[in-house]
Write a protein that holds these residues in place. Structure first.
Motif, PDB file in Angstrom:
ATOM      1  N   MET A 232       0.836  -1.175   0.000  1.00 25.71           N
ATOM      2  CA  MET A 232       0.000   0.000   0.000  1.00 25.71           C
ATOM      3  C   MET A 232       0.882   1.238   0.000  1.00 25.71           C
ATOM      4  SD  MET A 232      -2.472   1.590   2.988  1.00 25.71           S
ATOM      5  CE  MET A 232      -3.226   0.096   3.408  1.00 25.71           C
ATOM      6  N   ARG A 233       0.657   2.134  -0.936  1.00 24.61           N
ATOM      7  CA  ARG A 233       1.424   3.380  -1.002  1.00 24.61           C
ATOM      8  C   ARG A 233       0.807   4.387  -0.035  1.00 24.61           C
ATOM      9  NH1 ARG A 233       5.052   4.455  -4.702  1.00 24.61           N
ATOM     10  NH2 ARG A 233       4.052   3.101  -6.219  1.00 24.61           N
ATOM     11  N   VAL A 234       1.666   4.990   0.778  1.00 26.24           N
ATOM     12  CA  VAL A 234       1.225   5.927   1.804  1.00 26.24           C
ATOM     13  C   VAL A 234       1.933   7.262   1.602  1.00 26.24           C
ATOM     14  CG1 VAL A 234       1.055   6.342   4.297  1.00 26.24           C
ATOM     15  CG2 VAL A 234       0.952   3.990   3.418  1.00 26.24           C
ATOM     16  N   ILE A 235       1.184   8.349   1.765  1.00 32.05           N
ATOM     17  CA  ILE A 235       1.750   9.698   1.771  1.00 32.05           C
ATOM     18  C   ILE A 235       1.740  10.173   3.219  1.00 32.05           C
ATOM     19  CG2 ILE A 235       1.324  12.127   1.146  1.00 32.05           C
ATOM     20  CD1 ILE A 235       2.186  10.746  -1.319  1.00 32.05           C
ATOM     21  N   ALA A 236       2.832  10.775   3.662  1.00 32.28           N
ATOM     22  CA  ALA A 236       2.890  11.367   4.999  1.00 32.28           C
ATOM     23  C   ALA A 236       3.065  12.868   4.866  1.00 32.28           C
ATOM     24  CB  ALA A 236       4.040  10.782   5.804  1.00 32.28           C
ATOM     25  N   LEU A 237       2.377  13.602   5.740  1.00 34.16           N
ATOM     26  CA  LEU A 237       2.451  15.056   5.756  1.00 34.16           C
ATOM     27  C   LEU A 237       2.889  15.516   7.131  1.00 34.16           C
ATOM     28  CD1 LEU A 237      -0.971  15.780   4.006  1.00 34.16           C
ATOM     29  CD2 LEU A 237       1.297  15.715   2.938  1.00 34.16           C
ATOM     30  N   ASP A 238       3.969  16.280   7.164  1.00 34.54           N
ATOM     31  CA  ASP A 238       4.418  16.926   8.399  1.00 34.54           C
ATOM     32  C   ASP A 238       3.897  18.357   8.299  1.00 34.54           C
ATOM     33  OD1 ASP A 238       5.719  17.375  10.820  1.00 34.54           O
ATOM     34  OD2 ASP A 238       7.546  18.021   9.813  1.00 34.54           O
ATOM     35  N   TYR A 239       2.645  18.554   8.762  1.00 37.99           N
ATOM     36  CA  TYR A 239       1.937  19.811   8.555  1.00 37.99           C
ATOM     37  C   TYR A 239       2.542  20.961   9.340  1.00 37.99           C
ATOM     38  CZ  TYR A 239      -1.606  23.393   8.721  1.00 37.99           C
ATOM     39  OH  TYR A 239      -2.247  24.601   8.645  1.00 37.99           O
ATOM     40  N   GLY A 240       2.612  22.091   8.673  1.00 37.52           N
ATOM     41  CA  GLY A 240       2.976  23.349   9.294  1.00 37.52           C
ATOM     42  C   GLY A 240       2.219  24.449   8.579  1.00 37.52           C
TER      43      GLY A 240
ATOM     44  N   THR B 238      -0.931   7.843  -6.441  1.00 31.25           N
ATOM     45  CA  THR B 238      -1.955   6.832  -6.189  1.00 31.25           C
ATOM     46  C   THR B 238      -1.882   6.291  -4.755  1.00 31.25           C
ATOM     47  OG1 THR B 238      -0.632   5.046  -7.170  1.00 31.25           O
ATOM     48  CG2 THR B 238      -2.187   6.177  -8.624  1.00 31.25           C
ATOM     49  N   ALA B 239      -1.826   7.214  -3.817  1.00 28.90           N
ATOM     50  CA  ALA B 239      -1.756   6.838  -2.408  1.00 28.90           C
ATOM     51  C   ALA B 239      -3.075   6.227  -1.963  1.00 28.90           C
ATOM     52  CB  ALA B 239      -1.419   8.052  -1.549  1.00 28.90           C
ATOM     53  N   GLU B 240      -2.975   5.215  -1.115  1.00 24.49           N
ATOM     54  CA  GLU B 240      -4.158   4.570  -0.570  1.00 24.49           C
ATOM     55  C   GLU B 240      -4.435   5.024   0.858  1.00 24.49           C
ATOM     56  OE1 GLU B 240      -4.237   0.236  -1.572  1.00 24.49           O
ATOM     57  OE2 GLU B 240      -2.274   0.758  -2.426  1.00 24.49           O
ATOM     58  N   LEU B 241      -3.503   5.810   1.416  1.00 25.05           N
ATOM     59  CA  LEU B 241      -3.636   6.302   2.779  1.00 25.05           C
ATOM     60  C   LEU B 241      -2.785   7.555   2.914  1.00 25.05           C
ATOM     61  CD1 LEU B 241      -4.425   5.880   5.841  1.00 25.05           C
ATOM     62  CD2 LEU B 241      -2.315   4.562   6.030  1.00 25.05           C
ATOM     63  N   VAL B 242      -3.283   8.518   3.695  1.00 27.42           N
ATOM     64  CA  VAL B 242      -2.511   9.712   4.021  1.00 27.42           C
ATOM     65  C   VAL B 242      -2.366   9.745   5.542  1.00 27.42           C
ATOM     66  CG1 VAL B 242      -2.446  12.236   3.985  1.00 27.42           C
ATOM     67  CG2 VAL B 242      -3.330  10.969   2.003  1.00 27.42           C
ATOM     68  N   VAL B 243      -1.141   9.929   5.995  1.00 27.73           N
ATOM     69  CA  VAL B 243      -0.857  10.025   7.424  1.00 27.73           C
ATOM     70  C   VAL B 243      -0.355  11.442   7.691  1.00 27.73           C
ATOM     71  CG1 VAL B 243       0.569   9.177   9.322  1.00 27.73           C
ATOM     72  CG2 VAL B 243      -0.271   7.584   7.593  1.00 27.73           C
ATOM     73  N   VAL B 244      -0.992  12.110   8.644  1.00 25.74           N
ATOM     74  CA  VAL B 244      -0.612  13.467   9.005  1.00 25.74           C
ATOM     75  C   VAL B 244      -0.039  13.442  10.414  1.00 25.74           C
ATOM     76  CG1 VAL B 244      -1.398  15.848   9.322  1.00 25.74           C
ATOM     77  CG2 VAL B 244      -2.469  14.395   7.573  1.00 25.74           C
ATOM     78  N   GLY B 245       1.148  14.013  10.564  1.00 27.10           N
ATOM     79  CA  GLY B 245       1.779  14.067  11.873  1.00 27.10           C
ATOM     80  C   GLY B 245       0.995  14.957  12.826  1.00 27.10           C
ATOM     81  N   LEU B 246       0.704  14.446  14.003  1.00 25.38           N
ATOM     82  CA  LEU B 246      -0.024  15.198  15.016  1.00 25.38           C
ATOM     83  C   LEU B 246       0.981  15.667  16.067  1.00 25.38           C
ATOM     84  CD1 LEU B 246      -2.832  16.150  15.839  1.00 25.38           C
ATOM     85  CD2 LEU B 246      -3.064  14.046  17.168  1.00 25.38           C
ATOM     86  N   PRO B 247       1.216  16.980  16.144  1.00 22.41           N
ATOM     87  CA  PRO B 247       2.245  17.506  17.050  1.00 22.41           C
ATOM     88  C   PRO B 247       1.747  17.641  18.494  1.00 22.41           C
ATOM     89  CG  PRO B 247       1.286  19.300  15.813  1.00 22.41           C
ATOM     90  CD  PRO B 247       0.624  18.032  15.329  1.00 22.41           C
ATOM     91  N   LEU B 248       1.715  16.525  19.182  1.00 22.63           N
ATOM     92  CA  LEU B 248       1.307  16.543  20.586  1.00 22.63           C
ATOM     93  C   LEU B 248       2.394  17.193  21.426  1.00 22.63           C
ATOM     94  CD1 LEU B 248      -0.093  12.904  20.806  1.00 22.63           C
ATOM     95  CD2 LEU B 248      -1.388  15.023  20.464  1.00 22.63           C
TER      96      LEU B 248
ATOM     97  N   ASP C 202      11.769  19.849   6.030  1.00 19.55           N
ATOM     98  CA  ASP C 202      10.369  19.497   6.279  1.00 19.55           C
ATOM     99  C   ASP C 202      10.004  18.174   5.592  1.00 19.55           C
ATOM    100  OD1 ASP C 202       9.520  21.837   7.820  1.00 19.55           O
ATOM    101  OD2 ASP C 202       9.844  22.940   5.956  1.00 19.55           O
ATOM    102  N   ALA C 203      10.521  17.939   4.418  1.00 15.51           N
ATOM    103  CA  ALA C 203      10.266  16.678   3.710  1.00 15.51           C
ATOM    104  C   ALA C 203      10.977  15.522   4.416  1.00 15.51           C
ATOM    105  CB  ALA C 203      10.714  16.780   2.252  1.00 15.51           C
ATOM    106  N   ARG C 204      12.179  15.779   4.933  1.00 13.86           N
ATOM    107  CA  ARG C 204      12.886  14.735   5.695  1.00 13.86           C
ATOM    108  C   ARG C 204      12.133  14.402   6.976  1.00 13.86           C
ATOM    109  NH1 ARG C 204      17.341  18.097   5.043  1.00 13.86           N
ATOM    110  NH2 ARG C 204      17.765  18.052   7.271  1.00 13.86           N
ATOM    111  N   ALA C 205      11.545  15.427   7.624  1.00  7.30           N
ATOM    112  CA  ALA C 205      10.743  15.186   8.825  1.00  7.30           C
ATOM    113  C   ALA C 205       9.531  14.316   8.478  1.00  7.30           C
ATOM    114  CB  ALA C 205      10.299  16.505   9.447  1.00  7.30           C
ATOM    115  N   ALA C 206       8.901  14.577   7.334  1.00  7.13           N
ATOM    116  CA  ALA C 206       7.768  13.760   6.894  1.00  7.13           C
ATOM    117  C   ALA C 206       8.208  12.323   6.640  1.00  7.13           C
ATOM    118  CB  ALA C 206       7.137  14.359   5.640  1.00  7.13           C
ATOM    119  N   ALA C 207       9.409  12.129   6.105  1.00  2.59           N
ATOM    120  CA  ALA C 207       9.922  10.775   5.863  1.00  2.59           C
ATOM    121  C   ALA C 207      10.157  10.047   7.181  1.00  2.59           C
ATOM    122  CB  ALA C 207      11.199  10.829   5.037  1.00  2.59           C
ATOM    123  N   HIS C 208      10.673  10.749   8.197  1.00  6.63           N
ATOM    124  CA  HIS C 208      10.852  10.123   9.511  1.00  6.63           C
ATOM    125  C   HIS C 208       9.501   9.738  10.104  1.00  6.63           C
ATOM    126  CE1 HIS C 208      15.135  10.469   9.990  1.00  6.63           C
ATOM    127  NE2 HIS C 208      15.085  11.718   9.556  1.00  6.63           N
TER     128      HIS C 208
END
Length: 129
Positions: free
Chosen positions: A1-9, A51-61, A111-117
Motif C-alpha cells: 500500500m502506497r502511503v503519503i505522509a504530511l508533516d503539517y505546518g 496513487t496513495a491509498e492512505l494519508v498520514v498526518v503528523g499530530l504535534p502533541l 520538512d520533507a525529511r521530517a515527513a519521511a521520519h
C-alpha cells in the motif's frame, strides 16, 4: 500500500511517500501554505499523482501527550483533507520528527525529511500491529 505522509505546518508542510509495498519512505517535497485553497489543491494533486491509498498526518502533541495549539490547527487541516480526499486520512504522533530531521543532513528539504521520519515510524508501527 502506497502511503503519503504530511508533516503539517502553517507555512510549510513536508511530504514523504512510501514505495508501493508500504515498506520504504522517502522525502518528496514541501508544500507552502497547505491549508490554503492552493496548498490543499497541491496536496490533493500529490496524493492522486502517487496513487496513495492512505494519508498520514503528523499530530504535534506536547511532550505530555496533550493537544496544544499546533495539534488543534493540524486537526483542522486533517478535517479539510478528509472532506476533499477519497482515501483514509489518519493522524500519527510526530513528536521529535523535525528535531531528528534537523540533525541528519540530506539533500531534501528539512520538512520533507521530517515527513519521511514520520512515515518510517508509522510504517514500522503498522507492521508491528
Amino acid at each position: 500500500m502506497r502511503v503519503i505522509a504530511l508533516d503539517y505546518g502553517a507555512a510549510r508542510t513536508g511530504v514523504a511517500v512510501s514505495d508501493a509495498t508500504g515498506t520504504i519512505a522517502r522525502p518528496l517535497t514541501v508544500v507552502k501554505g497547505a491549508a490554503s485553497p492552493a496548498g490543499l489543491a497541491r496536496v490533493l494533486e500529490i496524493v492522486r499523482e502517487h496513487t496513495a491509498e492512505l494519508v498520514v498526518v503528523g499530530l504535534p502533541l506536547t511532550l505530555k501527550g496533550e493537544h496544544g495549539n499546533q495539534a488543534i490547527e493540524t486537526e483542522e487541516f486533517v478535517r479539510a483533507l478528509r472532506e476533499a480526499l477519497d482515501v483514509p486520512v489518519e493522524t500519527y504522533d510526530e513528536r521529535f520528527t523535525t528535531a531528528i530531521a534537523a540533525r541528519e543532513p540530506g539533500r531534501a528539504p528539512e520538512d520533507a525529511r521530517a515527513a519521511a521520519h514520520l512515515l518510517e515510524s508509522y510504517l514500522a508501527w503498522a507492521r508491528a500491529r
